[in-house]
Scaffold this motif. Structure first.
Motif, mmCIF file in Angstrom:
data_model
loop_
_atom_site.group_PDB
_atom_site.id
_atom_site.type_symbol
_atom_site.label_atom_id
_atom_site.label_comp_id
_atom_site.label_asym_id
_atom_site.label_seq_id
_atom_site.Cartn_x
_atom_site.Cartn_y
_atom_site.Cartn_z
ATOM 1 N N PHE A 183 17.399 58.420 70.197
ATOM 2 C CA PHE A 183 17.434 59.901 69.032
ATOM 3 C C PHE A 183 17.173 60.461 70.343
ATOM 4 C CE2 PHE A 183 19.448 57.251 66.058
ATOM 5 C CZ PHE A 183 20.892 57.619 65.901
ATOM 6 N N SER A 184 15.778 60.689 69.743
ATOM 7 C CA SER A 184 14.303 62.207 70.833
ATOM 8 C C SER A 184 14.954 61.850 72.042
ATOM 9 C CB SER A 184 12.909 60.863 70.637
ATOM 10 O OG SER A 184 13.068 59.840 71.263
ATOM 11 N N ALA A 188 16.259 66.234 72.777
ATOM 12 C CA ALA A 188 15.337 66.801 73.801
ATOM 13 C C ALA A 188 16.680 67.687 75.043
ATOM 14 C CB ALA A 188 14.520 65.395 74.864
ATOM 15 N N VAL A 189 17.694 66.516 74.868
ATOM 16 C CA VAL A 189 18.521 67.476 76.282
ATOM 17 C C VAL A 189 19.758 67.460 75.244
ATOM 18 C CG1 VAL A 189 18.300 65.363 77.368
ATOM 19 C CG2 VAL A 189 20.569 65.649 75.793
ATOM 20 N N GLY A 190 19.248 67.759 74.119
ATOM 21 C CA GLY A 190 20.051 69.054 73.341
ATOM 22 C C GLY A 190 19.342 70.642 73.191
ATOM 23 N N LYS A 191 17.860 70.187 73.453
ATOM 24 C CA LYS A 191 18.039 71.664 73.416
ATOM 25 C C LYS A 191 17.358 72.563 74.993
ATOM 26 C CE LYS A 191 14.255 70.461 70.293
ATOM 27 N NZ LYS A 191 13.063 69.802 70.061
ATOM 28 N N THR A 192 18.155 72.322 76.112
ATOM 29 C CA THR A 192 18.418 72.750 76.630
ATOM 30 C C THR A 192 20.120 73.313 76.834
ATOM 31 O OG1 THR A 192 19.607 70.249 78.084
ATOM 32 C CG2 THR A 192 17.016 70.530 77.990
ATOM 33 N N ASN A 193 20.295 73.938 78.152
ATOM 34 C CA ASN A 193 21.711 74.637 78.601
ATOM 35 C C ASN A 193 22.316 73.671 79.573
ATOM 36 O OD1 ASN A 193 20.200 75.441 81.076
ATOM 37 N ND2 ASN A 193 20.661 77.460 79.981
ATOM 38 N N ILE A 194 21.732 72.103 80.043
ATOM 39 C CA ILE A 194 22.755 71.474 80.939
ATOM 40 C C ILE A 194 23.393 70.679 80.382
ATOM 41 C CG2 ILE A 194 22.116 69.897 82.564
ATOM 42 C CD1 ILE A 194 18.774 70.992 83.111
ATOM 43 N N PRO A 195 24.658 70.798 80.925
ATOM 44 C CA PRO A 195 25.503 69.135 80.584
ATOM 45 C C PRO A 195 24.715 68.844 80.182
ATOM 46 C CG PRO A 195 26.510 71.208 82.239
ATOM 47 C CD PRO A 195 25.191 71.419 82.145
ATOM 48 N N VAL A 196 25.607 67.841 79.605
ATOM 49 C CA VAL A 196 25.131 66.427 79.034
ATOM 50 C C VAL A 196 26.257 65.538 79.279
ATOM 51 C CG1 VAL A 196 24.318 64.814 77.592
ATOM 52 C CG2 VAL A 196 23.680 67.184 77.937
ATOM 53 N N MET A 197 26.719 64.034 80.636
ATOM 54 C CA MET A 197 27.520 63.184 79.794
ATOM 55 C C MET A 197 26.502 61.965 79.389
ATOM 56 S SD MET A 197 29.014 60.705 82.664
ATOM 57 C CE MET A 197 30.403 61.587 83.110
ATOM 58 N N LEU A 198 27.499 61.750 77.934
ATOM 59 C CA LEU A 198 26.973 60.778 76.603
ATOM 60 C C LEU A 198 27.590 59.445 77.048
ATOM 61 C CD1 LEU A 198 25.250 60.286 74.490
ATOM 62 C CD2 LEU A 198 26.594 60.838 73.200
ATOM 63 N N LYS A 199 27.111 58.572 77.701
ATOM 64 C CA LYS A 199 28.104 57.123 77.704
ATOM 65 C C LYS A 199 27.830 56.155 76.510
ATOM 66 C CE LYS A 199 27.935 55.874 82.823
ATOM 67 N NZ LYS A 199 27.907 55.425 84.020
ATOM 68 N N ARG A 200 29.366 55.402 76.557
ATOM 69 C CA ARG A 200 29.106 55.178 74.778
ATOM 70 C C ARG A 200 28.432 53.454 75.177
ATOM 71 N NH1 ARG A 200 35.026 52.504 73.218
ATOM 72 N NH2 ARG A 200 34.479 51.762 71.014
ATOM 73 N N GLY A 201 27.754 53.592 74.445
ATOM 74 C CA GLY A 201 27.600 51.719 73.740
ATOM 75 C C GLY A 201 27.785 51.415 74.198
ATOM 76 N N MET A 202 27.063 50.010 74.571
ATOM 77 C CA MET A 202 28.384 48.357 74.967
ATOM 78 C C MET A 202 28.794 47.818 73.676
ATOM 79 S SD MET A 202 25.151 46.822 77.669
ATOM 80 C CE MET A 202 24.001 47.378 76.981
ATOM 81 N N SER A 203 27.929 48.145 72.234
ATOM 82 C CA SER A 203 28.238 47.779 71.408
ATOM 83 C C SER A 203 29.081 48.912 70.140
ATOM 84 C CB SER A 203 27.671 46.693 70.418
ATOM 85 O OG SER A 203 27.513 45.603 71.370
ATOM 86 N N ALA A 204 29.032 49.961 70.193
ATOM 87 C CA ALA A 204 29.519 51.174 69.783
ATOM 88 C C ALA A 204 30.837 51.327 69.424
ATOM 89 C CB ALA A 204 28.285 52.449 70.626
ATOM 90 N N TYR A 215 23.693 65.041 67.281
ATOM 91 C CA TYR A 215 22.313 65.388 67.386
ATOM 92 C C TYR A 215 22.512 65.572 69.333
ATOM 93 C CZ TYR A 215 20.337 61.092 65.125
ATOM 94 O OH TYR A 215 19.886 60.773 63.575
ATOM 95 N N ILE A 216 22.931 65.714 69.858
ATOM 96 C CA ILE A 216 23.281 67.218 71.598
ATOM 97 C C ILE A 216 23.034 68.141 70.796
ATOM 98 C CG2 ILE A 216 23.376 67.558 72.965
ATOM 99 C CD1 ILE A 216 23.890 63.849 73.785
#
Length: 338
Positions: A183-184, A188-204, A215-216
């Motif tokens: 989450f930290s 942190a990436v949420g405070k930028t304006n750079i696009p984010v690819m969030l990968k699904r966790g292995m058990s998510a 959070y982003i």
């Protein structure tokens, strides 16, 4: 419960913020306002009349919810458009091994339609004795290779301390499966304006992924895409993970973010990568991210799942053909409905 108010002007939005501030969460998108954590009893008759929608079943993601944000998120970078009616190919080696090699792979990726060059400079490995990446030198090589062929860079950021450095070289942050609930880092990436690819966790679960996107988005960054890279099930004898193709239509119903398929990490074996890529494309994914290598047996990491240049070209051709077919059918249906 969430109350979504009718479209309103900036003055009214400011008044609503002041009215509910400190007691309820307020979300604003364009000229629409959503108030979370509220009940009908909290509203007077005038406020109830101003409600455009009352959502009893609160979604896991509010800012990411299609109920609040019905139109697709479309992410625009220097060389790519991701989401909506667009289909984006992303390809490159698992790890950046050298400037010469990643440049060679950039040429291969671009030749078959990729606009985004992927590659890892910092590698989260299961074993601490495995290759961990070239670090900042790897980022420099990746940037140079992408710039040479007019491509964007997609690379993983491992922790919040690296965000500032990685941001100097990348066009898209990748949050790996192991960090989906870091989450930290998400903040942190949420405070930028750079696009984010969030990968699904292995058990998510689906809701776990959606909550992670919040959070982003809570930091102000709404340029988010979700990547399915396979989940752990009771059987990993024949494939590395189990690719959940159903996530594509499910996520498209629940959220406005683009959904990307990563068939390489799902398959774990080259022979299964193309079939899984085509399945994800047919399900309606907004793009594919695949690993390629000209000499997989000697790759620094994940060689068994890397497509050789000719295999990647074949996969890309088939995926683009499927996408074109789906687009044509969609156009025909729209014209028939007029």
């Amino acid at each position: 419960m969430i109350i979504v108010l009718k479209p309103t002007d900036n003055t009214t939005i400011a008044e609503l913020k002041n009215h509910f501030e400190g007691t309820h969460d307020i979300f604003v998108h364009h000229n629409r306002v959503a108030v979370q954590g509220i009940t009908r009893d909290d509203l007077n008759d005038v406020e109830l009349a101003a409600a455009d929608e009352i959502i009893e079943d609160v979604p896991a993601a509010v800012q990411g919810s299609r109920q609040f944000h019905p139109e697709d998120t479309v992410i625009r970078t220097a060389h790519s458009v991701i989401g909506g009616d667009h289909f984006t190919l992303m390809a490159g080696p698992c790890s950046v091994e050298s400037l010469e090699h990643v440049t060679k792979m950039a040429a291969v990726a671009k030749a078959s339609g990729a606009t985004i060059l992927r590659g890892g400079a910092f590698k989260p490995r299961t074993s601490p004795y495995s290759f961990q990446g070239l670090g900042e030198d790897g980022l420099k090589y990746l940037r140079q290779a992408a710039d040479k062929y007019g491509m964007d860079v997609l690379t993983e950021v491992m922790d919040d301390e690296h965000v500032k450095m990685v941001a100097k070289y990348t066009d898209i942050f990748q949050i790996g499966a192991r960090n989906m609930q870091n989450f930290s880092l998400l903040k942190a990436v949420g405070k930028t304006n750079i696009p984010v690819m969030l990968k699904r966790g292995m058990s998510a679960t689906i809701d776990d992924v959606l909550n992670a996107t919040e959070y982003i988005a809570a930091g102000g960054n709404h340029n988010i895409m979700i990547a399915e890279r396979g989940i752990r099930t009771f059987d990993n004898k024949y494939t590395r993970n189990t690719m959940d193709v159903s996530i594509v239509p499910v996520m498209q119903k629940l959220t406005h973010y683009p959904v990307i398929i990563d068939p390489s990490h799902a398959a774990g074996h080259t022979e299964f990568v193309t079939p899984l890529a085509l399945a994800g494309t047919a399900a309606g994914a907004s793009g594919l991210v695949v690993e390629i290598h000209d000499d997989p047996k000697h790759a620094f990491s994940d060689g068994p799942q890397a497509l050789k240049p000719n295999e990647y070209a074949d996969m890309a051709e088939k995926a683009l053909a499927i996408r074109e077919l789906l687009t044509g059918m969609k156009t025909e249906q729209a014209e028939a409905g007029r």
